[in-house]
Design a protein around this motif. Structure first.
Motif, PDB file in Angstrom:
ATOM      1  N   ASP A   5       0.825  -1.214   0.000  1.00 37.24           N
ATOM      2  CA  ASP A   5       0.000   0.000   0.000  1.00 37.24           C
ATOM      3  C   ASP A   5       0.858   1.262   0.000  1.00 37.24           C
ATOM      4  O   ASP A   5       0.562   2.252   0.672  1.00 37.24           O
ATOM      5  N   MET A  43      -4.880  -4.027 -15.423  1.00 33.30           N
ATOM      6  CA  MET A  43      -5.762  -3.500 -14.379  1.00 33.30           C
ATOM      7  C   MET A  43      -7.088  -4.263 -14.367  1.00 33.30           C
ATOM      8  O   MET A  43      -7.630  -4.583 -13.300  1.00 33.30           O
ATOM      9  N   LEU A  46      -6.607  -7.546 -12.556  1.00 38.37           N
ATOM     10  CA  LEU A  46      -6.552  -7.421 -11.105  1.00 38.37           C
ATOM     11  C   LEU A  46      -7.934  -7.202 -10.506  1.00 38.37           C
ATOM     12  O   LEU A  46      -8.277  -7.798  -9.479  1.00 38.37           O
ATOM     13  N   CYS A  50      -9.670 -10.029  -8.230  1.00 37.08           N
ATOM     14  CA  CYS A  50      -9.952  -9.643  -6.845  1.00 37.08           C
ATOM     15  C   CYS A  50     -11.382 -10.022  -6.466  1.00 37.08           C
ATOM     16  O   CYS A  50     -11.645 -10.483  -5.355  1.00 37.08           O
ATOM     17  N   LEU A  58     -11.680  -3.705  -6.145  1.00 40.83           N
ATOM     18  CA  LEU A  58     -10.326  -3.163  -6.145  1.00 40.83           C
ATOM     19  C   LEU A  58     -10.316  -1.887  -6.972  1.00 40.83           C
ATOM     20  O   LEU A  58     -10.831  -1.867  -8.091  1.00 40.83           O
ATOM     21  N   PRO A  60      -8.575   0.425  -9.333  1.00 38.83           N
ATOM     22  CA  PRO A  60      -7.399   0.401 -10.209  1.00 38.83           C
ATOM     23  C   PRO A  60      -6.565   1.663 -10.117  1.00 38.83           C
ATOM     24  O   PRO A  60      -5.346   1.612 -10.332  1.00 38.83           O
ATOM     25  N   VAL A  63      -4.204   1.147  -7.387  1.00 39.96           N
ATOM     26  CA  VAL A  63      -3.139   0.247  -7.827  1.00 39.96           C
ATOM     27  C   VAL A  63      -2.092   1.023  -8.622  1.00 39.96           C
ATOM     28  O   VAL A  63      -0.882   0.886  -8.401  1.00 39.96           O
ATOM     29  N   CYS A  66       0.142   3.000  -6.328  1.00 45.93           N
ATOM     30  CA  CYS A  66       1.097   2.151  -5.617  1.00 45.93           C
ATOM     31  C   CYS A  66       2.232   1.710  -6.539  1.00 45.93           C
ATOM     32  O   CYS A  66       3.396   1.623  -6.112  1.00 45.93           O
ATOM     33  N   VAL A  82       2.449  -6.880  -9.174  1.00 38.23           N
ATOM     34  CA  VAL A  82       1.446  -6.393  -8.231  1.00 38.23           C
ATOM     35  C   VAL A  82       0.704  -7.608  -7.676  1.00 38.23           C
ATOM     36  O   VAL A  82       0.025  -8.321  -8.419  1.00 38.23           O
ATOM     37  N   ILE A  84      -2.063  -9.006  -4.915  1.00 39.91           N
ATOM     38  CA  ILE A  84      -3.195  -8.585  -4.100  1.00 39.91           C
ATOM     39  C   ILE A  84      -3.478  -9.676  -3.063  1.00 39.91           C
ATOM     40  O   ILE A  84      -3.764 -10.824  -3.422  1.00 39.91           O
ATOM     41  N   ILE A 102      -2.281  -4.084  -1.485  1.00 39.56           N
ATOM     42  CA  ILE A 102      -1.526  -4.034  -2.740  1.00 39.56           C
ATOM     43  C   ILE A 102      -0.032  -4.134  -2.441  1.00 39.56           C
ATOM     44  O   ILE A 102       0.564  -3.211  -1.883  1.00 39.56           O
ATOM     45  N   VAL A 104       3.698  -4.418  -4.039  1.00 44.39           N
ATOM     46  CA  VAL A 104       4.407  -4.113  -5.283  1.00 44.39           C
ATOM     47  C   VAL A 104       5.878  -4.496  -5.127  1.00 44.39           C
ATOM     48  O   VAL A 104       6.535  -4.084  -4.169  1.00 44.39           O
TER      49      VAL A 104
END
Length: 260
Positions: A5, A43, A46, A50, A58, A60, A63, A66, A82, A84, A102, A104
């Motif tokens: 995060d 995106m 994800l 999720c 989630l 985007p 994201v 981050c 990435v 999750i 999140i 990374v």
């Protein structure tokens, strides 16, 4: 640097992911100019996964923020992953975890495309193949077993005898007429595969192992490798220089990146 995060991650933050291995992810190749091919598709993946894994929404844009923070000071090109997951997940009550965070991480990127790949066929089917999840034990075990017998990776064959995908890549073929063929099977809907399907003629069809070995050429695709020729499947060899493979590589490299 690994961030959660947008902040440096702690060992305690990582323990639930390490001990339960429940999560999903996407990996993206960041070009020298900071752009990413297929960013919107990553995106979408994800957000979709999720909902499947965590029954949660989630954002985007969060994201993207981050990822921007995680890339600060990093050399490019690079691969950003990435992941999750919910740090509160517990093995006994995974259904209670519904607040994904999140993670990374960044690593260096190799040249495009890498050296041709020799693949060994194995009977294996990934759990929940439509999701790019963190449950990689089976796939990596198959990869390691293939490497210990002189191959570079494993090519999965379903219990129905049909070709599906590689451990962390989609496979495509060029038939004897020069048409690109993608296997019809339960596979991860790869971003690189989707980008190529949008721009090049192709067909989707069931492919047995025998049919695969009779193709004019074969290749692997994912974000890290682009379009990578296969030089062999088991004892069947393929040319690594083929007109259609060159066209696919040129097509992929011509796709403009998207900015974070």
């Amino acid at each position: 640097m690994v961030t959660l995060d947008g902040k440096p991650v702690s060992v305690n933050d990582m323990l639930p992911l390490a001990l339960t291995n429940i999560g999903h992810f996407t990996s993206m190749r960041v070009a020298a100019d900071g752009s990413i091919r297929g960013l919107a598709l990553h995106m979408e993946r994800l957000v979709r996964d999720c909902k499947t894994v965590w029954s949660a929404d989630l954002d985007p844009e969060r994201v993207r923020e981050c990822v921007r923070q995680g890339l600060e000071g990093q050399s490019r090109p690079c691969i950003v992953r990435v992941t999750i997951y919910d740090p509160k997940v517990e093995m006994g009550r995974p259904g209670d975890a519904n607040e994904p965070h999140i993670l990374v991480s960044v690593r260096g990127a190799g040249a495009l495309p890498p050296e041709p790949l020799r693949a060994k066929s194995v009977v294996y089917e990934r759990d929940l193949p439509e999701v790019k999840h963190a449950g990689l034990f089976g796939a990596l075990h198959a990869r390691g077993a293939a490497q210990r017998t002189g191959f570079g990776d494993a090519l999965f064959i379903g219990r129905d005898g049909l070709v599906s995908e590689g451990g962390t890549w989609n496979i495509g073929f060029v038939d004897q007429e020069g048409t690109v063929v993608w296997p019809e099977a339960p596979v991860l809907p790869g971003v690189t595969m989707a980008l190529l399907q949008q721009r090049a003629g192709h067909r989707v069809a069931t492919v047995t192992l025998a049919q695969a070995k009779g193709m004019a050429a074969a290749f692997a695709t994912n974000t890290s490798i682009g379009v990578r020729p296969l030089s062999a499947i088991d004892d069947a060899e393929f040319p690594v220089e083929h007109r259609v493979l060159s066209q696919l590589q040129e097509t992929y490299l011509s796709i403009p990146g998207e900015n974070l």
